[in-house]
Write an enzyme that holds these catalytic residues in place. Structure first.
Site, PDB file in Angstrom:
ATOM      1  N   LYS A 158       0.835  -1.179   0.000  1.00 64.36           N
ATOM      2  CA  LYS A 158       0.000   0.000   0.000  1.00 64.36           C
ATOM      3  C   LYS A 158       0.885   1.249   0.000  1.00 64.36           C
ATOM      4  O   LYS A 158       2.051   1.121   0.354  1.00 64.36           O
ATOM      5  CB  LYS A 158      -0.922   0.005   1.215  1.00 64.36           C
ATOM      6  N   ASP A 187      -2.203  -5.852   2.605  1.00 63.96           N
ATOM      7  CA  ASP A 187      -2.614  -5.024   3.734  1.00 63.96           C
ATOM      8  C   ASP A 187      -2.110  -5.826   4.921  1.00 63.96           C
ATOM      9  O   ASP A 187      -2.667  -6.868   5.263  1.00 63.96           O
ATOM     10  CB  ASP A 187      -4.136  -4.879   3.794  1.00 63.96           C
ATOM     11  N   HIS A 188      -1.030  -5.378   5.550  1.00 62.82           N
ATOM     12  CA  HIS A 188      -0.365  -6.288   6.491  1.00 62.82           C
ATOM     13  C   HIS A 188      -1.252  -6.596   7.702  1.00 62.82           C
ATOM     14  O   HIS A 188      -1.026  -7.579   8.399  1.00 62.82           O
ATOM     15  CB  HIS A 188       1.020  -5.783   6.885  1.00 62.82           C
ATOM     16  N   HIS A 250      -6.278  -0.578   6.694  1.00 69.05           N
ATOM     17  CA  HIS A 250      -6.324  -1.433   7.886  1.00 69.05           C
ATOM     18  C   HIS A 250      -7.672  -1.349   8.627  1.00 69.05           C
ATOM     19  O   HIS A 250      -8.238  -2.362   9.029  1.00 69.05           O
ATOM     20  CB  HIS A 250      -5.213  -1.057   8.870  1.00 69.05           C
TER      21      HIS A 250
END
Ligand code: BG6
Length: 515
Positions: A158, A187-188, A250
């Protein structure tokens, strides 16, 4: 197809664009080493570090070693194991605008395929600014890098664009080269253990699923607070702000995991279909007035933490001294669907807040107030708290009888502290995501329609802010954000529940309590 049963990922060449950057050093190298140590990477792989800066293979391997010494939870058993691992890493200086460099990369790749017996699979990891995603993809194609007999996968970080329009353009570029199923958008937060656990908690417990709706849930609170400021990322952050840096991705992803309907199959597309449906149900803000009434935009000013003075955002390096960028965001949002109609979701995130924590609180509606023990009208609501980061686990807060003859109700918290048992974030988010990408498991990557939906929701907020600069409120660094954040909940008769280590006094903990 998901290949969940595979233990070691299929052999592949991993191309790390941005190999001299911070992400590679802090997250990607340690993740690769952990996967290697756990046998999830066999010997049939190679990693090509790519960046403009000249570097020899030896220097690159020193970078690798330093990164692993500092950031990895594993160490090499002995020099021999280390030498074997490091031998899979090579470096090539590359000008990403020059297609000839990509042809040279092709020649290097053939050598690596032969040396490590790699079956032609390619994983391109772009730890780069998003404006470079398109040019790199075109040159990968034009330089003949996508013509091997194995699979090609593109992993990108991102932010995916700056707004819906730029995200669309970016997507249009990528899709000239890669199919949607070849694109893995990171998206971690989706790689975090407890975010993945949300669907297990929800859909495999008779305690929760029957109550998971507007008949029984009063509100949902999602907090992602950070103690850090913008550190050395002022240049990026000042253009992005909390809305684009945290909310569009997130926060929206966690909200979708909490709100979605149960997927009918354990298949990546089914989970993502449900998430996008949930995002589509978000009620868009219809006007700037609605944004003003439901969204708080804050920026930290001078403050302190533990007696240590902290300077304001506008004094940070590479930040415009008149910046109106938000470092804090809170909002009340609604999902207009059958399950959630009328239930407020409160979301907040910010930098320079008092603690680093990510927690999701589900507050249940109370039982009727006329039963024996509730005669004082002071029953506390039941809570389910999912602790995502850095502590991982869940706790539930229930009411029980206080021992004795006085018929007093006492709140009790029962905790399952996963991180106390197995250590924090094991495995790390990036480890899981690289492993997933390398075996074609796309469940926890964001699909284009989710990304687009999230942009269309946040774009309306950004637009309202552009029209009205005066909405920016300041909060002292080290505090819990602008004062109005409390009012947002108080207007509906609620309050933010304490997070991380700020337990209420009158609650008995069955196991330890928040740390
Ligand atoms: C990143 C943001 O995506 O997430 C950062 O760009 C933020 O600004 C980080 O600090 C927070 O991640 P975590 O895992 O530390 O909560």
């Amino acid at each position: 197809m998901s290949k969940q049963d595979t233990i070691a990922a299929e052999g592949a060449v991993y191309y790390l664009f941005g190999a001299t950057g911070d992400l590679a050093r802090r997250k990607l190298f340690p993740a690769l080493f952990s996967l290697y140590k756990e046998g999830k990477l066999a010997e049939d792989f190679a990693v090509v570090g790519l960046a403009r800066r000249p570097r020899t293979n030896e220097q690159f391997r020193v970078d690798l070693q330093e990164s692993i010494d500092e950031f990895c939870r594993y160490k090499a058993d002995d020099a021999e194991q280390w030498a074997r691992f490091a031998s899979h890493f090579v470096y090539m200086s590359l000008d990403i605008n020059n297609v000839d460099g990509f042809r040279e990369l092709g020649r290097l790749t053939q050598e690596l395929d032969a040396k490590f017996d790699i079956p032609g699979n390619r994983l391109f990891y772009l730890a780069l600014a998003p404006e470079l995603f398109g040019p790199v993809s075109f040159n990968l194609r034009d330089g003949g890098m996508l013509e091997s007999r194995g699979w090609n996968r593109l992993v990108i970080e991102k932010p995916f664009g700056y707004d819906l329009e730029s995200a669309r353009k970016l997507n249009a570029q990528l899709s000239q080269v890669f199919k949607e199923e070849e694109i893995y958008r990171i998206d971690h937060y989706l790689g975090k253990e407890m975010v993945q656990n949300i669907q297990v908690l929800r859909f495999s417990n008779a305690f929760f699923e029957p109550l998971w709706n507007n008949k029984h849930i009063a509100n949902v609170q999602i907090t992602l607070s950070e103690t850090v400021g913008v550190e050395e990322r002022g240049g990026y952050y000042d253009k992005s702000g909390a809305l684009r840096d945290m909310v569009q991705n997130h926060m929206m992803q966690m909200l979708a995991m909490i709100a979605m309907e149960p997927p009918s199959r354990l298949h990546p597309e089914d989970l993502r279909d449900e998430k996008v449906k949930a995002l589509r149900s978000l009620r868009p803000f219809a006007s700037s007035e609605e944004v003003g009434a439901n969204v708080i935009r804050g920026q930290y000013s001078d403050g302190e933490t533990n007696g240590k003075p902290l300077s304001g955002y506008r004094q940070e390096d590479s930040v415009n001294p008149q910046s109106a960028t938000e470092t804090y965001f809170a909002a009340r949002v609604y999902l207009d669907n059958f399950r959630w109609a009328g239930v407020p979701f409160y979301i907040r995130t910010g930098k320079r807040l008092p603690v680093k924590t990510t927690e999701i609180v589900i507050e249940f509606k109370n039982v009727p107030d006329n039963i024996l023990f509730a005669h004082r009208h002071d029953l506390a609501p039941n809570l389910l708290v999912i602790r995502v980061n850095p502590m991982e686990g869940i706790y539930i807060k229930i009411n029980a009888k206080k021992p004795g003859v006085d018929n007093v109700v006492q709140p009790v918290s029962m905790e399952f502290c996963q991180s106390c048992m197995i250590g924090i974030n094991t495995p790390e988010a990036y480890e899981r995501l690289i492993y997933d990408a390398a075996r074609g498991e796309s469940t926890y990557f964001t699909r284009w329609d989710e990304v687009a939906q999230a942009w269309s929701f946040v774009d309306r907020i950004a637009e309202a802010w552009r029209e009205d600069d005066s909405s920016l409120q300041f909060y002292p660094a080290g505090s819990w954000g602008p004062a109005r954040t409390e009012a947002l909940l108080a207007e509906n008769g609620f309050h933010w529940w304490p997070v991380n280590g700020q337990a209420e006094d009158n609650v008995i903990w069955i196991s330890g309590g928040p740390k």
